[in-house]
Write a protein that holds these residues in place. Structure first.
Motif, short mmCIF file in Angstrom:
data_model
loop_
_atom_site.label_atom_id
_atom_site.label_comp_id
_atom_site.label_asym_id
_atom_site.label_seq_id
_atom_site.Cartn_x
_atom_site.Cartn_y
_atom_site.Cartn_z
N LYS A 60 43.18 -2.04 -35.87
CA LYS A 60 43.50 -2.29 -37.27
C LYS A 60 42.75 -1.33 -38.18
O LYS A 60 41.53 -1.22 -38.10
N TYR A 64 43.10 -3.02 -43.88
CA TYR A 64 44.45 -3.49 -43.56
C TYR A 64 44.70 -4.91 -44.07
O TYR A 64 45.72 -5.17 -44.72
N ASP A 65 43.78 -5.82 -43.80
CA ASP A 65 43.97 -7.22 -44.20
C ASP A 65 44.03 -7.37 -45.72
O ASP A 65 44.75 -8.23 -46.22
N GLN A 67 45.39 -5.43 -47.72
CA GLN A 67 46.69 -4.96 -48.21
C GLN A 67 47.86 -5.81 -47.70
O GLN A 67 49.01 -5.43 -47.86
N ALA A 68 47.59 -6.95 -47.14
CA ALA A 68 48.61 -7.71 -46.40
C ALA A 68 49.76 -8.28 -47.23
O ALA A 68 50.72 -8.76 -46.67
N GLU A 97 52.57 1.10 -52.81
CA GLU A 97 51.54 0.45 -51.99
C GLU A 97 52.16 -0.37 -50.85
O GLU A 97 51.67 -0.35 -49.73
N TYR A 98 53.24 -1.08 -51.17
CA TYR A 98 53.89 -1.90 -50.14
C TYR A 98 54.51 -1.01 -49.07
O TYR A 98 54.37 -1.29 -47.87
N SER A 100 53.61 1.92 -48.18
CA SER A 100 52.50 2.47 -47.41
C SER A 100 51.99 1.44 -46.41
O SER A 100 51.72 1.76 -45.24
N TYR A 101 51.88 0.20 -46.86
CA TYR A 101 51.44 -0.90 -45.98
C TYR A 101 52.43 -1.09 -44.82
O TYR A 101 52.02 -1.25 -43.67
N MET A 104 51.86 1.55 -42.31
CA MET A 104 50.61 1.28 -41.62
C MET A 104 50.82 0.18 -40.57
O MET A 104 50.34 0.28 -39.44
N LYS A 105 51.60 -0.84 -40.96
CA LYS A 105 51.86 -1.96 -40.04
C LYS A 105 52.70 -1.50 -38.85
O LYS A 105 52.43 -1.88 -37.71
#
Length: 177
Positions: A60, A64-65, A67-68, A97-98, A100-101, A104-105
């Protein structure tokens, strides 16, 4: 023992009923062996799952958390979502931002799946198995209806089903030593 073998053995032993459809019980000695094997497999699964939690935590990315986007989860689970909430959800999902998240996920999940496959293939787990005898297989045959279909898993086409004779044959192949 590899985790995939443990899962396979568990899945077949879990199909053995404690009594037949007519009420004839599984022999106590056989029942005890099956239960002890299932407990041993469950311990190995717990160990594997603990390993996977550790791998996931290490993979992770930092932050990360944080930006959940819990609001997205909350709105997606909601049954009666208002039009204002729909607009809010769409707005969040289109934000930089979302997006990008989400990337990342995806990366995290791909890396985790690769690590899981490697761990499944490479790691051995100690399992104290109880050998089943020919008599145990006879006892199991007395409670498994040979004309019944059992679900042994799922694939992309749906449930995988086998009949009672196949279940008995697999248990014989995997456990009779």
């Amino acid at each position: 023992m590899k985790i995939n073998e443990i899962i396979r053995k568990m899945s077949f032993l879990q199909l053995v009923p404690l009594k037949s459809d007519e009420g004839a019980p599984l022999a106590n000695k056989t029942k005890v062996k099956i239960i002890l094997n299932l407990v041993a497999y469950e311990r190995a699964m717990e160990s594997f799952n603990e390993d996977m939690r550790g791998i996931y935590a290490k993979l992770k990315p930092e932050g990360y958390d944080a930006q959940a986007f819990p609001r997205v989860n909350e709105l997606e689970k909601k049954e009666n979502i208002s039009s204002e909430e729909k607009r809010e959800l769409e707005s969040i999902k289109q934000s930089e931002e979302y997006l990008s998240y989400v990337e990342m996920k995806k990366t995290l999940m791909r890396e985790f799946e690769e690590a899981r496959e490697c761990a499944s293939a490479d790691n051995d787990y100690t399992v104290s198995e109880r050998a089943l005898t020919d008599d145990d297989l006879v006892s199991i045959a007395e409670v498994i209806p040979t004309d019944k279909e059992f679900a042994i898993g799922k694939n992309e086409d749906g449930e995988i089903k086998v009949n009672g004779i196949t279940v008995l044959a697999e248990i014989g192949r995997m456990f009779i030593m």
